[in-house]
Design a protein around this motif. Sequence first.
Motif, PDB file in Angstrom:
ATOM      1  N   ILE A  59      36.720  42.746  42.717  1.00 23.69           N
ATOM      2  CA  ILE A  59      37.218  41.533  42.924  1.00 23.69           C
ATOM      3  C   ILE A  59      38.735  41.252  43.319  1.00 23.69           C
ATOM      4  O   ILE A  59      39.025  41.789  42.342  1.00 23.69           O
ATOM      5  CB  ILE A  59      36.787  40.333  42.085  1.00 23.69           C
ATOM      6  CG1 ILE A  59      35.378  40.272  41.563  1.00 23.69           C
ATOM      7  CG2 ILE A  59      37.059  38.924  42.454  1.00 23.69           C
ATOM      8  CD1 ILE A  59      34.937  39.226  40.458  1.00 23.69           C
ATOM      9  N   VAL A  60      39.008  40.896  44.634  1.00 22.88           N
ATOM     10  CA  VAL A  60      40.342  40.749  44.801  1.00 22.88           C
ATOM     11  C   VAL A  60      40.957  39.366  45.143  1.00 22.88           C
ATOM     12  O   VAL A  60      40.032  38.573  45.445  1.00 22.88           O
ATOM     13  CB  VAL A  60      40.848  41.690  45.924  1.00 22.88           C
ATOM     14  CG1 VAL A  60      40.439  43.059  45.934  1.00 22.88           C
ATOM     15  CG2 VAL A  60      40.056  40.913  47.307  1.00 22.88           C
ATOM     16  N   ASP A  61      42.152  38.989  44.580  1.00 20.97           N
ATOM     17  CA  ASP A  61      42.483  37.602  44.724  1.00 20.97           C
ATOM     18  C   ASP A  61      43.955  37.608  45.004  1.00 20.97           C
ATOM     19  O   ASP A  61      44.878  38.619  44.593  1.00 20.97           O
ATOM     20  CB  ASP A  61      42.289  37.004  43.433  1.00 20.97           C
ATOM     21  CG  ASP A  61      42.478  35.373  43.640  1.00 20.97           C
ATOM     22  OD1 ASP A  61      41.503  34.644  43.919  1.00 20.97           O
ATOM     23  OD2 ASP A  61      43.657  34.958  43.628  1.00 20.97           O
ATOM     24  N   ALA A  62      44.436  36.832  45.728  1.00 21.98           N
ATOM     25  CA  ALA A  62      45.744  36.703  46.133  1.00 21.98           C
ATOM     26  C   ALA A  62      46.813  36.256  45.106  1.00 21.98           C
ATOM     27  O   ALA A  62      48.023  36.613  44.944  1.00 21.98           O
ATOM     28  CB  ALA A  62      46.196  36.047  47.386  1.00 21.98           C
ATOM     29  N   GLY A  63      46.477  35.562  44.050  1.00 26.26           N
ATOM     30  CA  GLY A  63      47.253  34.911  43.260  1.00 26.26           C
ATOM     31  C   GLY A  63      47.583  36.014  42.140  1.00 26.26           C
ATOM     32  O   GLY A  63      47.277  37.049  41.907  1.00 26.26           O
ATOM     33  N   ARG A  64      48.640  35.495  41.432  1.00 23.90           N
ATOM     34  CA  ARG A  64      49.365  36.331  40.057  1.00 23.90           C
ATOM     35  C   ARG A  64      48.532  36.152  38.785  1.00 23.90           C
ATOM     36  O   ARG A  64      48.411  37.083  38.149  1.00 23.90           O
ATOM     37  CB  ARG A  64      50.640  35.785  39.959  1.00 23.90           C
ATOM     38  CG  ARG A  64      51.879  36.313  41.210  1.00 23.90           C
ATOM     39  CD  ARG A  64      53.034  35.702  40.690  1.00 23.90           C
ATOM     40  NE  ARG A  64      53.107  34.319  40.663  1.00 23.90           N
ATOM     41  CZ  ARG A  64      54.136  33.647  40.264  1.00 23.90           C
ATOM     42  NH1 ARG A  64      55.458  34.253  39.858  1.00 23.90           N
ATOM     43  NH2 ARG A  64      54.435  32.258  39.910  1.00 23.90           N
ATOM     44  N   ARG A  65      47.841  35.108  38.827  1.00 21.60           N
ATOM     45  CA  ARG A  65      46.737  34.624  37.814  1.00 21.60           C
ATOM     46  C   ARG A  65      45.579  34.192  38.390  1.00 21.60           C
ATOM     47  O   ARG A  65      45.625  33.505  39.200  1.00 21.60           O
ATOM     48  CB  ARG A  65      47.378  33.730  36.717  1.00 21.60           C
ATOM     49  CG  ARG A  65      48.583  34.166  36.038  1.00 21.60           C
ATOM     50  CD  ARG A  65      49.081  33.104  35.243  1.00 21.60           C
ATOM     51  NE  ARG A  65      48.281  32.620  34.047  1.00 21.60           N
ATOM     52  CZ  ARG A  65      48.209  31.582  33.380  1.00 21.60           C
ATOM     53  NH1 ARG A  65      49.514  30.737  33.438  1.00 21.60           N
ATOM     54  NH2 ARG A  65      47.416  30.952  32.562  1.00 21.60           N
ATOM     55  N   ILE A  66      44.458  34.430  37.586  1.00 16.38           N
ATOM     56  CA  ILE A  66      43.209  33.918  37.828  1.00 16.38           C
ATOM     57  C   ILE A  66      43.298  32.326  37.587  1.00 16.38           C
ATOM     58  O   ILE A  66      43.827  32.045  36.634  1.00 16.38           O
ATOM     59  CB  ILE A  66      41.957  34.393  37.063  1.00 16.38           C
ATOM     60  CG1 ILE A  66      41.950  36.000  37.269  1.00 16.38           C
ATOM     61  CG2 ILE A  66      40.670  33.524  37.311  1.00 16.38           C
ATOM     62  CD1 ILE A  66      40.955  36.564  36.287  1.00 16.38           C
ATOM     63  N   GLY A  67      42.745  31.652  38.596  1.00 19.55           N
ATOM     64  CA  GLY A  67      43.070  30.224  38.500  1.00 19.55           C
ATOM     65  C   GLY A  67      44.189  29.492  39.260  1.00 19.55           C
ATOM     66  O   GLY A  67      44.328  28.384  39.275  1.00 19.55           O
TER      67      GLY A  67
END
Length: 355
Positions: free
Chosen positions: A30-38
């Motif tokens: 899973i990839v996400d742009a944020g520094r933290r989940i949420g």
Amino acid sequence: MQQPVLVIGAGQAGLAAGFYLRKAGASFVIVDAGRRIGDSWRARYDSLTLFTPRQFSTLPGLEFIGNRELYPDRDEFAEYLETYAARFSLPVRLGHLVARLVQLDDGAFEATFQNGETIKADDVIVATGGFQVPIIPELVRRFGGEVLQLTTATYRNPHHLPDGPVLIIGDGASGRDIAIECRKLQSVILAAGGPRKLFPERLLGKSIWWWLNLAGVLRAPADSWIGRRLKSADAFPDRGNGNTSLAKRGVRLASRLVDASGDEARFADGSSANVRTVIWAVGYRDDSSWLQVPGGTDQNGTFLHREGVSPVKGLYFVGRPWQRNRASALIMGAGPDAEQIVAQLLGRRQEAAAR
């Protein structure tokens, strides 16, 4: 050898997809742009609370701690998502913003991230959510430079606003909530686009969501008679922010904004008002510019899919508004939709392996 499934987005939809992929023993990332989940929740305005109470704001396999009847705020839900990812050891790569997704000649996909890294995948689940880019109508250009203009994405709290009347355009749940809190410090005008239908927050002592869920209304297909009625009405619970309540709190209800000049706003009923701040709360649109796969979007950039399955082989979606039903846009719908998509994805993989 099959490559890991790529899930884009580590919000509720992406994590729900990860839960079912983990449960099936599939390889995925899973990839996400944020520094933290949420972080996508933490970036919203300070007083934001979820649309649904805790009992209807959970993902598969993990309860939401706290009073089941109350609404969690944005930070509580962001922490819940972090806890969820850790509980099920979901492989999330943070700080990975997808700049480009293409399909290669062999049918596989290649994602290029903003940091220059790339990853290949045979299957991709897009779980970027339905609240990506605030809609800003052309009327924004009619106001003068003396008027501060914000959106629901850039507004934080009323203490950050200059003195003077606040105009909020859009009477959805966010627009109404912001109007109520801004009224504590400033005069507020709420401009609506038309009659707004609200349903009671509670009925016979239970949450209205409990009744809608029990009756199966939230699971009605989007193209069914009930689904079409729900979509047309676009109703939400009256949590003390109905028209009568707003008027009692001193919020002026105005008709649709039709024009502006300098600091003057003009409304469809012929009335006008001078304002210092304008907050646009008229909805969101998708940013699909990164999805450079023929057949993945239409000419307007709208994601193409049927119940989450793209016409492009190997491309799927979770978390799309009305993906299958009304629940699809709610936290409660992320799990069921993800379960169905993961089952279809893995089923197709098994068929391909058996050939």
